[in-house]
Design an enzyme around this catalytic site. Structure first.
Site, mmCIF file in Angstrom:
data_model
loop_
_atom_site.group_PDB
_atom_site.id
_atom_site.type_symbol
_atom_site.label_atom_id
_atom_site.label_comp_id
_atom_site.label_asym_id
_atom_site.label_seq_id
_atom_site.Cartn_x
_atom_site.Cartn_y
_atom_site.Cartn_z
ATOM 1 N N GLU A 288 1.556 -1.493 0.234
ATOM 2 C CA GLU A 288 1.256 -0.946 1.564
ATOM 3 C C GLU A 288 2.440 -0.105 2.025
ATOM 4 O OE1 GLU A 288 0.269 -3.921 4.584
ATOM 5 O OE2 GLU A 288 1.126 -2.602 6.122
ATOM 6 N N ARG B 190 5.559 4.566 9.229
ATOM 7 C CA ARG B 190 6.633 4.460 10.222
ATOM 8 C C ARG B 190 7.703 5.512 10.023
ATOM 9 N NH1 ARG B 190 7.464 -2.073 9.882
ATOM 10 N NH2 ARG B 190 5.231 -2.498 10.002
ATOM 11 N N LYS C 78 -5.796 -9.105 8.649
ATOM 12 C CA LYS C 78 -4.354 -9.313 8.612
ATOM 13 C C LYS C 78 -4.004 -10.215 9.795
ATOM 14 C CE LYS C 78 -0.146 -6.648 9.589
ATOM 15 N NZ LYS C 78 0.810 -5.836 8.842
HETATM 16 C C1 3PG Z 1 4.245 -5.552 8.794
HETATM 17 O O1 3PG Z 1 4.266 -4.385 9.085
HETATM 18 O O2 3PG Z 1 3.266 -6.114 8.330
HETATM 19 C C2 3PG Z 1 5.436 -6.341 9.053
HETATM 20 O O3 3PG Z 1 6.345 -5.639 9.821
HETATM 21 C C3 3PG Z 1 6.119 -6.801 7.823
HETATM 22 O O4 3PG Z 1 6.850 -7.854 8.272
HETATM 23 P P1 3PG Z 1 8.241 -8.279 7.671
HETATM 24 O O5 3PG Z 1 9.103 -7.053 7.699
HETATM 25 O O6 3PG Z 1 8.727 -9.357 8.576
HETATM 26 O O7 3PG Z 1 7.980 -8.758 6.274
#
Ligand code: 3PG
Length: 203
Positions: free
Chosen positions: A37, A41, A125
């Site tokens: 994924e 961003r 999710k």
């Molecule tokens: C996401 O976008 O799903 C989360 O920001 C990922 O979370 P993490 O950086 O805490 O693993």
């Protein structure tokens, strides 16, 4: 086959430098994690998706942090094979549904989950997983909503992933721990491959 069943862990990646996209994807695939994924961003995200889709056919690359209908169109045009959103609005879920690719809409509360189930969506999710209640919360959902399955994401690390994966209503987990920013900046693909292999072994 469901998106949740392709790999035990979906790496959630933030790509600043588009040149890292292909070696990064190759390292994750080599470590045993073919579902990737790429979060929308950074300005590089869409081009990163396009390059991975073109040059790493063994990977299933998708777009994360989908927040607008424009994000959906641009991601699918770039080659995204799935979509992930942190939360869900009505217009967003309608557009994801119309996109023609699989998607995981984000939900964090029982009512949000139920609203999606009403639309026939039963794979979601769960975000932000740790902050919203983690393993105990998902265990509580399995009673009243046993037909819904989740990809929890947000705050999960290698030492907590197994507890999530042991739950009957969790198909896979997502996280950014596999692709530390310093490893990407220095091109340390061996480290990424090792982290991926460690995560793949959880499945
Ligand atoms: C996401 O976008 O799903 C989360 O920001 C990922 O979370 P993490 O950086 O805490 O693993």
């Amino acid at each position: 086959m469901s998106l949740l069943d392709l790999a035990p862990v979906i790496p959630v990646v933030v790509i600043d430098d588009v040149a890292t996209a292909v070696p990064l994807a190759r390292a994750l695939v080599a470590g045993g994690l073919p579902v990737i994924e790429v979060t929308l961003r950074t300005p590089a995200a869409r081009e990163a998706i396009a390059r991975i889709a073109d040059e790493v056919p063994e990977a299933t690359v998708g777009a994360g942090t989908i927040r607008t209908n424009d994000d959906i169109a641009a991601s699918v045009a770039a080659g995204a094979r799935f979509l992930v959103s942190p939360g869900t609005t009505l217009s967003l879920v309608e557009a994801m549904d119309a996109s023609g690719v699989p998607y995981l809409p984000g939900a964090a509360t029982v009512s949000e989950v139920m609203a999606l189930v009403e639309r026939g969506i039963k794979e979601l999710k769960f975000f932000p997983a740790e902050a919203a209640g983690g393993v105990a919360y998902l265990k509580s959902l399995a009673g009243p909503l046993p037909d819904v399955r989740f990809c929890p994401t947000g705050g999960i690390r290698v030492d907590t992933a197994a507890d999530y994966l042991a739950l009957p209503n969790v198909g896979c987990v997502g996280g950014s721990w596999l692709t530390p920013a310093d490893a990407l900046a220095s091109g340390d693909w061996d480290r990424v491959k090792k982290l991926a292999a460690e995560a793949a072994a959880l499945g």
